[in-house]
Structure formats: structure tokens, C-alpha cells
Design an enzyme around this catalytic site. Structure first.
Site, mmCIF file in Angstrom:
data_model
loop_
_atom_site.group_PDB
_atom_site.id
_atom_site.type_symbol
_atom_site.label_atom_id
_atom_site.label_comp_id
_atom_site.label_asym_id
_atom_site.label_seq_id
_atom_site.Cartn_x
_atom_site.Cartn_y
_atom_site.Cartn_z
ATOM 1 N N TYR A 145 1.095 -1.294 0.135
ATOM 2 C CA TYR A 145 0.113 0.264 0.055
ATOM 3 C C TYR A 145 0.927 1.351 -0.103
ATOM 4 O O TYR A 145 2.218 1.304 0.427
ATOM 5 C CB TYR A 145 -1.026 -0.131 1.117
ATOM 6 N N PHE A 237 -2.921 1.088 12.829
ATOM 7 C CA PHE A 237 -2.925 -0.210 12.047
ATOM 8 C C PHE A 237 -1.551 -0.332 11.534
ATOM 9 O O PHE A 237 -1.144 -1.540 12.197
ATOM 10 C CB PHE A 237 -3.993 -0.118 10.870
ATOM 11 N N ASP A 238 -0.851 0.432 11.359
ATOM 12 C CA ASP A 238 0.479 0.299 10.739
ATOM 13 C C ASP A 238 1.388 -0.421 11.882
ATOM 14 O O ASP A 238 2.235 -1.215 11.455
ATOM 15 C CB ASP A 238 1.158 1.273 9.946
ATOM 16 N N THR A 239 1.280 0.502 12.884
ATOM 17 C CA THR A 239 2.103 0.240 13.949
ATOM 18 C C THR A 239 1.766 -1.237 14.660
ATOM 19 O O THR A 239 2.601 -2.124 15.081
ATOM 20 C CB THR A 239 1.990 1.402 15.294
#
Length: 307
Positions: A145, A237-239
Site C-alpha cells: 500500500y 494499524f501500521d504500528t
């Protein structure tokens, strides 16, 4: 989740030798401590048993919310770049997070023209929600992404994907904090990634250098095992995904990127920072209480495709 129409088939795109060499060569050094080497991804044509259609090797998701002004230009730029440099099949999935402007209309119009673009309409907002939904539904072996404004130089895409295809790494992330990265951004955001990552290292024992860079990729087989254990619907969310990957002993590859951010428009930095702090507290609790079954996940991932 609603899947919209896309353009009819066109001849396959070319496979430049330079790109082939990059994506099949030896992967660079990684950040992380995993010991399992994954089987290299088979980039030959495969068919999705559910739909009977060809499975693209890479599925790049672009989460969007009210981006009608810049979306078309970004999609055409990314499509042209992949068409001319990426040696394997690809798909670009626009994940529209309940936009209230003409974003969906723009995305669908471009998708009718360019066959590698697909549009998904989601009823709820949130980058985490968009990525989790699209990635879990995608059969592609490589899931990536990037932000819609393409702040990260696309030249970093091949180094991002190469270690996943070769079997060298499980996840790959762009970092703006490497000495070799070149970054242009407003003064208001200059200190945020370093301060945020210091908190992550202190509170969660993380080792990656830049959790917030909107330029990441993950092997599809790994995503299908990790994503059901993530909970955040927005920016954290990434973390959450990276911390979980490290706790499970997976290999996280970092790629220095050149990054330009021209505006902070549309980003409420204070609200995002508070949400991230709440996310850290919740994730710490989930890990401590065993809501996320790290030992079981580690065992399952260790016994997955490897050599």
C-alpha cells in the site's frame, strides 16, 4: 465491501530486464531478528479458484477519502510506472473509505479505462479498516500500500518488493529516518516520526525505525495469519501490524526512501497522536493478557512455507 467494474482485458505489459534483475536478485540487509527463510514466491501465472481469473503477483492498495482532486493523476502516474518497470502482473486497488465527494466516480472512470485498476467501496472510514478488508480478500502473494499523494519516490518500490518475492523477508517498510533518505516536509511534522518511534521503542520494545511511513508491503500468506489479530481501524494499524510481526519473530525489511510531503491538509495531528497513544496502551494490554496469542502465532508462522 463493494467491488466495482474495471476495464476489459488488454495485452500483457512488457517485462524490462532491469526490473527483472532487481526483483530476482539477492535482497539487501534487513532489520529484524527472524530465522525462518520463506519459500520464494512463484511469479508464474496463477488462477484464483474462487473467480477463475488470473491472480496478479502484487496488489497495491490506495486508501482514499475525499481525494477527487488528486486521485486520477496519482493513479495514472502509478499505473504507468508499474506498467513500464514491474516485471510481473499487478493490480491497483482503490479502497474508497466512504468518501462524500466525487472520489468514487473518478476512481471508477479510471478503472474502466485501465484494466489493472479495481475499485472497492467501503461503508466505513479508516485506513486500517480499508487495508485489512482489501488484503484479506486479495489472493495476491504480495500485498502493498501507499498513500494516494505518492509522497514516497516510486523508485523505492522495487527494493521494497524484492525481499518478499525472494523469500528473504516477511514484511517490508519504507523509512524516512535513514541517513540515506531524503525528506522534504513542513516544520510541524519534522519531529513527529522520531518522537513517535522513541515511544514505541520504550513502551513496546519495537525495533523498526519509522512506523508511520505510508509505504509498506507484506507477503500474502503472512498477512492472512496476522491481520485477524489486528484491531485498529485507523492510523495505528501500521504500528500494530509491525509490532505484532516483530513479536512473532518475523523478518521486517526496511528500505530508505525519498519522501516529499507538501501539505498537512486533512490530517488532524493532535487527534491522530492521541489515538496512537490509546492504541499503544490497548496493544500493550492485549499482548500482556494474551488476547493476541503470540506463542501460537509464532509456532504457526514458523511451520509455514519455509526452507
Amino acid at each position: 465491501m463493494t467491488l466495482t467494474d474495471q476495464a476489459p482485458g488488454t495485452p500483457p505489459h512488457p517485462q524490462p530486464q532491469a526490473a527483472v534483475d532487481v526483483l530476482t536478485g539477492a535482497a539487501p540487509a534487513l532489520s529484524g531478528a527472524g530465522n525462518i527463510r520463506r519459500v520464494p514466491i512463484d511469479t508464474r501465472a496463477a488462477v484464483d479458484e474462487r473467480t477463475g481469473t488470473a491472480v496478479p503477483v502484487m496488489d497495491v492498495t490506495i486508501p482514499v477519502y475525499n481525494e477527487e482532486q488528486d486521485l486520477e493523476q496519482s493513479l495514472r502516474r502509478l499505473h504507468a510506472y508499474l506498467h513500464s518497470t514491474f516485471p510481473n502482473t499487478f493490480r491497483i486497488t482503490v479502497a474508497d473509505n466512504a468518501s462524500t465527494d466525487g472520489t468514487l466516480r473518478v476512481a471508477e472512470r479510471v478503472a474502466r479505462e485501465l484494466r489493472e485498476i479495481t475499485v472497492v467501496r467501503l461503508p466505513d472510514k479508516g485506513r486500517g479498516n480499508a487495508l485489512r478488508t482489501v488484503w484479506l480478500a486479495s489472493p495476491s502473494p504480495v500485498l502493498a500500500y501507499m498513500d494516494v499523494n505518492l509522497s514516497t519516490d516510486l523508485a523505492a518500490l522495487a527494493p521494497l518488493i524484492a525481499p518478499l518475492i525472494s523469500g528473504h523477508s516477511d514484511l517490508a517498510v519504507g523509512t524516512r529516518l535513514s541517513r540515506s533518505s531524503r525528506v522534504v516536509r513542513g516544520h510541524r511534522r519534522a519531529f513527529i516520526p522520531r518522537g513517535y518511534n522513541l515511544l514505541l521503542h520504550t513502551l513496546l520494545g519495537a525495533h523498526f525505525s519509522d512506523a508511520q511511513c505510508g509505504f509498506k508491503a507484506i507477503r500474502g500468506d503472512i498477512a492472512r495469519q496476522l491481520l485477524p489479530h489486528t484491531a485498529d481501524h485507523a492510523w495505528f494499524f501500521d504500528t500494530e501490524l509491525l509490532v505484532l510481526a516483530e513479536k512473532c519473530g518475523l523478518r521486517v525489511h526496511e528500505v530508505p526512501v525519498d519522501w516529499v510531503n507538501e501539505s498537512d491538509a486533512g490530517v488532524d495531528l493532535l487527534r491522530t497522536a492521541l489515538a496512537d497513544l490509546r492504541g499503544m496502551r490497548r496493544l500493550s494490554r492485549d499482548l500482556a493478557t494474551g488476547r493476541i496469542p503470540v506463542p501460537e502465532l509464532r509456532s504457526a508462522l514458523d511451520s509455514g512455507p519455509c526452507r
